[in-house]
Design an enzyme around this catalytic site. Structure first.
Site, PDB file in Angstrom:
ATOM      1  N   HIS A  38      -8.472   1.090  -3.713  1.00 37.45           N
ATOM      2  CA  HIS A  38      -9.364   0.849  -2.576  1.00 37.45           C
ATOM      3  C   HIS A  38     -10.049   2.168  -2.235  1.00 37.45           C
ATOM      4  O   HIS A  38      -9.422   3.082  -1.697  1.00 37.45           O
ATOM      5  CB  HIS A  38      -8.505   0.337  -1.394  1.00 37.45           C
ATOM      6  CG  HIS A  38      -9.273   0.057  -0.146  1.00 37.45           C
ATOM      7  ND1 HIS A  38      -8.643  -0.244   1.044  1.00 37.45           N
ATOM      8  CD2 HIS A  38     -10.604   0.023   0.120  1.00 37.45           C
ATOM      9  CE1 HIS A  38      -9.548  -0.461   1.981  1.00 37.45           C
ATOM     10  NE2 HIS A  38     -10.741  -0.299   1.451  1.00 37.45           N
ATOM     11  N   MET A  44      -9.025   7.977   0.413  1.00 39.21           N
ATOM     12  CA  MET A  44      -9.823   8.276   1.612  1.00 39.21           C
ATOM     13  C   MET A  44     -10.407   9.683   1.509  1.00 39.21           C
ATOM     14  O   MET A  44      -9.734  10.600   1.039  1.00 39.21           O
ATOM     15  CB  MET A  44      -8.940   8.203   2.861  1.00 39.21           C
ATOM     16  CG  MET A  44      -8.251   6.871   3.044  1.00 39.21           C
ATOM     17  SD  MET A  44      -7.386   6.811   4.623  1.00 39.21           S
ATOM     18  CE  MET A  44      -6.506   5.247   4.440  1.00 39.21           C
ATOM     19  N   MET A  57     -12.189   4.317  -0.091  1.00 42.10           N
ATOM     20  CA  MET A  57     -12.798   4.518   1.231  1.00 42.10           C
ATOM     21  C   MET A  57     -13.507   5.858   1.191  1.00 42.10           C
ATOM     22  O   MET A  57     -13.092   6.843   1.836  1.00 42.10           O
ATOM     23  CB  MET A  57     -11.709   4.447   2.313  1.00 42.10           C
ATOM     24  CG  MET A  57     -11.212   3.022   2.539  1.00 42.10           C
ATOM     25  SD  MET A  57      -9.639   2.930   3.391  1.00 42.10           S
ATOM     26  CE  MET A  57      -8.538   3.124   1.996  1.00 42.10           C
ATOM     27  N   SER A 109       0.842  -1.191   0.000  1.00 43.48           N
ATOM     28  CA  SER A 109       0.000   0.000   0.000  1.00 43.48           C
ATOM     29  C   SER A 109       0.878   1.242   0.000  1.00 43.48           C
ATOM     30  O   SER A 109       1.681   1.441   0.926  1.00 43.48           O
ATOM     31  CB  SER A 109      -0.894   0.029   1.241  1.00 43.48           C
ATOM     32  OG  SER A 109      -1.422   1.346   1.403  1.00 43.48           O
ATOM     33  N   GLY A 143      -8.771   3.604   7.514  1.00 44.53           N
ATOM     34  CA  GLY A 143      -8.481   5.022   7.727  1.00 44.53           C
ATOM     35  C   GLY A 143      -7.006   5.322   7.931  1.00 44.53           C
ATOM     36  O   GLY A 143      -6.552   6.396   7.573  1.00 44.53           O
ATOM     37  N   PHE A 144      -6.289   4.370   8.489  1.00 42.24           N
ATOM     38  CA  PHE A 144      -4.890   4.640   8.810  1.00 42.24           C
ATOM     39  C   PHE A 144      -4.037   3.393   8.606  1.00 42.24           C
ATOM     40  O   PHE A 144      -4.512   2.272   8.845  1.00 42.24           O
ATOM     41  CB  PHE A 144      -4.754   5.099  10.272  1.00 42.24           C
ATOM     42  CG  PHE A 144      -5.569   6.313  10.581  1.00 42.24           C
ATOM     43  CD1 PHE A 144      -5.092   7.588  10.285  1.00 42.24           C
ATOM     44  CD2 PHE A 144      -6.836   6.195  11.130  1.00 42.24           C
ATOM     45  CE1 PHE A 144      -5.870   8.715  10.536  1.00 42.24           C
ATOM     46  CE2 PHE A 144      -7.622   7.300  11.385  1.00 42.24           C
ATOM     47  CZ  PHE A 144      -7.140   8.576  11.093  1.00 42.24           C
ATOM     48  N   GLY A 145      -2.777   3.616   8.216  1.00 44.63           N
ATOM     49  CA  GLY A 145      -1.814   2.527   8.188  1.00 44.63           C
ATOM     50  C   GLY A 145      -1.256   2.296   9.579  1.00 44.63           C
ATOM     51  O   GLY A 145      -1.476   3.104  10.500  1.00 44.63           O
ATOM     52  N   GLY A 146      -0.580   1.196   9.749  1.00 45.63           N
ATOM     53  CA  GLY A 146       0.152   0.949  10.987  1.00 45.63           C
ATOM     54  C   GLY A 146      -0.685   0.522  12.179  1.00 45.63           C
ATOM     55  O   GLY A 146      -0.202   0.563  13.314  1.00 45.63           O
ATOM     56  N   GLY A 166       1.202  -2.240   4.135  1.00 46.14           N
ATOM     57  CA  GLY A 166       1.784  -0.903   4.053  1.00 46.14           C
ATOM     58  C   GLY A 166       3.039  -0.808   4.890  1.00 46.14           C
ATOM     59  O   GLY A 166       4.166  -0.935   4.391  1.00 46.14           O
ATOM     60  N   SER A 167       2.849  -0.638   6.177  1.00 43.44           N
ATOM     61  CA  SER A 167       4.021  -0.416   7.038  1.00 43.44           C
ATOM     62  C   SER A 167       4.985  -1.590   7.028  1.00 43.44           C
ATOM     63  O   SER A 167       6.205  -1.387   7.078  1.00 43.44           O
ATOM     64  CB  SER A 167       3.572  -0.075   8.459  1.00 43.44           C
ATOM     65  OG  SER A 167       2.444  -0.800   8.830  1.00 43.44           O
ATOM     66  N   ASP A 203      -4.792   3.603  -1.696  1.00 43.07           N
ATOM     67  CA  ASP A 203      -5.833   3.879  -0.708  1.00 43.07           C
ATOM     68  C   ASP A 203      -6.394   5.290  -0.869  1.00 43.07           C
ATOM     69  O   ASP A 203      -5.723   6.276  -0.560  1.00 43.07           O
ATOM     70  CB  ASP A 203      -5.270   3.712   0.707  1.00 43.07           C
ATOM     71  CG  ASP A 203      -5.081   2.254   1.075  1.00 43.07           C
ATOM     72  OD1 ASP A 203      -6.048   1.476   0.925  1.00 43.07           O
ATOM     73  OD2 ASP A 203      -3.970   1.883   1.498  1.00 43.07           O
ATOM     74  N   HIS A 210      -1.315  -1.289  -4.293  1.00 45.45           N
ATOM     75  CA  HIS A 210      -2.573  -0.975  -3.613  1.00 45.45           C
ATOM     76  C   HIS A 210      -2.619   0.523  -3.319  1.00 45.45           C
ATOM     77  O   HIS A 210      -1.705   1.085  -2.715  1.00 45.45           O
ATOM     78  CB  HIS A 210      -2.643  -1.782  -2.322  1.00 45.45           C
ATOM     79  CG  HIS A 210      -3.937  -1.663  -1.574  1.00 45.45           C
ATOM     80  ND1 HIS A 210      -5.075  -2.379  -1.903  1.00 45.45           N
ATOM     81  CD2 HIS A 210      -4.278  -0.910  -0.497  1.00 45.45           C
ATOM     82  CE1 HIS A 210      -6.045  -2.082  -1.066  1.00 45.45           C
ATOM     83  NE2 HIS A 210      -5.599  -1.182  -0.201  1.00 45.45           N
ATOM     84  N   GLY A 251      -4.747  -4.704   6.197  1.00 48.30           N
ATOM     85  CA  GLY A 251      -4.580  -4.101   7.519  1.00 48.30           C
ATOM     86  C   GLY A 251      -3.795  -4.987   8.468  1.00 48.30           C
ATOM     87  O   GLY A 251      -4.186  -6.116   8.746  1.00 48.30           O
ATOM     88  N   GLY A 252      -2.660  -4.468   8.930  1.00 49.58           N
ATOM     89  CA  GLY A 252      -1.880  -5.191   9.934  1.00 49.58           C
ATOM     90  C   GLY A 252      -1.258  -6.486   9.443  1.00 49.58           C
ATOM     91  O   GLY A 252      -0.951  -7.360  10.249  1.00 49.58           O
ATOM     92  N   MET A 292     -11.287  -6.371   5.629  1.00 51.97           N
ATOM     93  CA  MET A 292     -10.487  -5.424   6.425  1.00 51.97           C
ATOM     94  C   MET A 292     -10.126  -6.065   7.767  1.00 51.97           C
ATOM     95  O   MET A 292     -11.016  -6.540   8.491  1.00 51.97           O
ATOM     96  CB  MET A 292     -11.279  -4.131   6.677  1.00 51.97           C
ATOM     97  CG  MET A 292     -11.588  -3.300   5.436  1.00 51.97           C
ATOM     98  SD  MET A 292     -10.163  -2.829   4.437  1.00 51.97           S
ATOM     99  CE  MET A 292      -9.164  -1.921   5.636  1.00 51.97           C
TER     100      MET A 292
HETATM  101  C1  DX5 Z   1      -6.208   1.119   5.843  1.00 49.99           C
HETATM  102  C2  DX5 Z   1      -5.771   0.905   4.406  1.00 49.99           C
HETATM  103  C3  DX5 Z   1      -4.673  -0.069   4.281  1.00 49.99           C
HETATM  104  C4  DX5 Z   1      -3.403   0.351   4.966  1.00 49.99           C
HETATM  105  C5  DX5 Z   1      -2.697  -0.859   5.430  1.00 49.99           C
HETATM  106  O1  DX5 Z   1      -7.338   1.905   5.882  1.00 49.99           O
HETATM  107  O2  DX5 Z   1      -6.854   0.443   3.632  1.00 49.99           O
HETATM  108  O3  DX5 Z   1      -4.430  -0.404   2.923  1.00 49.99           O
HETATM  109  O4  DX5 Z   1      -2.548   1.094   4.173  1.00 49.99           O
HETATM  110  O5  DX5 Z   1      -1.611  -0.447   6.182  1.00 49.99           O
HETATM  111  P1  DX5 Z   1      -0.852  -1.400   7.181  1.00 49.99           P
HETATM  112  O6  DX5 Z   1      -0.325  -2.550   6.353  1.00 49.99           O
HETATM  113  O7  DX5 Z   1       0.221  -0.535   7.731  1.00 49.99           O
HETATM  114  O8  DX5 Z   1      -1.842  -1.872   8.209  1.00 49.99           O
HETATM  115 ZN    ZN Z   2      -6.432  -0.425   1.613  1.00 51.76          ZN
END
Ligand code: DX5
Ligand code: ZN
Length: 231
Positions: A70, A41, A72, A12, A146-149, A198-199, A39, A37, A177-178, A141
């Site tokens: 994706h 938002m 959102m 991501s 909404g957020f990475g990490g 992502g992270s 994102d 990917h 996610g995660g 999900m």
């Molecule tokens: C969250 C995003 C994810 C996010 C995943 O709302 O849809 O794609 O970037 O990030 P990580 O892998 O850090 O959880």
């Molecule tokens: Zn995503």
């Protein structure tokens, strides 16, 4: 895009350098990403803002694999043509984004994109069942979007339920996610074939030092490859 259920890692770019998307995309693809990917938002459906269709169009020429967008956002329908025109291969909308997911999936397919349906952690697999024939991908999900990490939420039972509902239909199960080398084997064993990360992909690296991206992608792929795949 041809369908297969082999494992795919989809970094991501939410965790990339926002001032350098072109080089970040080249780096993750060179380091082994299968899909990219993206994102989107809106600060309304989710409590964060990223970017829209114009940015997607600008980064499209840097993507040689698959552009997995994706959304959102709510509403979705007024923006489908713009994201299709931006060059998305897959457009994923949330089931929770409005009352007419069936129409949204029809409109995504009519735009020429593959259609994805994302499910928030609180939405059961059964809610997707009547829509599966309109889906090319279901995104489970494993965080609240909404957020990475964020920390991984265990949705393995939902993934297994979806895998059974899908049967032999050509529908990807994506997990978002995660995802880490620790959590990846569990979701793959339950039936996922696309892992968004992502992270866990971008940590420790940069466009000037992309080798950690490759090591991170391999660590997830190797860990997931050791899982017993659901049929
Ligand atoms: C969250 C995003 C994810 C996010 C995943 O709302 O849809 O794609 O970037 O990030 P990580 O892998 O850090 O959880
Ligand atoms: Zn995503």
């Amino acid at each position: 895009m041809t369908f297969d259920r082999s494992l795919k890692i989809a970094p991501s770019i939410l965790s990339a350098d926002f001032a350098d998307f072109g080089r970040e995309i080249a780096a993750i693809e060179a380091e082994g990403a299968d899909w990219v990917h993206v994102d989107v938002m809106d600060g309304h459906f989710v409590p964060n803002l990223t970017f829209g269709a114009a940015l997607c169009k600008a980064i499209r020429r840097h993507i040689t694999t698959v552009m997995d967008v994706h959304l959102m956002i709510a509403p979705v329908d007024p923006y489908i043509e713009a994201f299709a025109d931006a060059g998305a291969d897959i457009l994923t909308a949330h089931l929770e984004a409005g009352p007419h997911s069936h129409r949204t999936l029809q409109a995504i397919r009519a735009s020429g994109c593959r259609a994805g349906l994302a499910l928030n952690p609180g939405t059961p697999a059964a809610a997707a069942a009547p829509l599966l024939d309109l889906c090319d991908l279901v995104c489970v999900m494993t965080v609240n979007p909404g957020f990475g990490g964020q920390s991984f939420l265990d949705m393995t039972a939902k993934i297994a339920e979806l895998r059974a509902l899908i049967g032999d239909r050509a529908i990807h199960i994506e997990v978002d996610g995660g995802v880490t080398p620790e959590t990846a084997p569990r979701v793959v064993a339950a039936g996922a074939d696309v892992l968004v990360a992502g992270s866990a992909v971008f940590k420790g690296g940069s466009v000037d030092n992309p080798a950690p991206y490759g090591a991170n992608i391999r660590a997830i792929r190797d860990a997931a490859g050791n899982a017993t795949r659901a049929a």
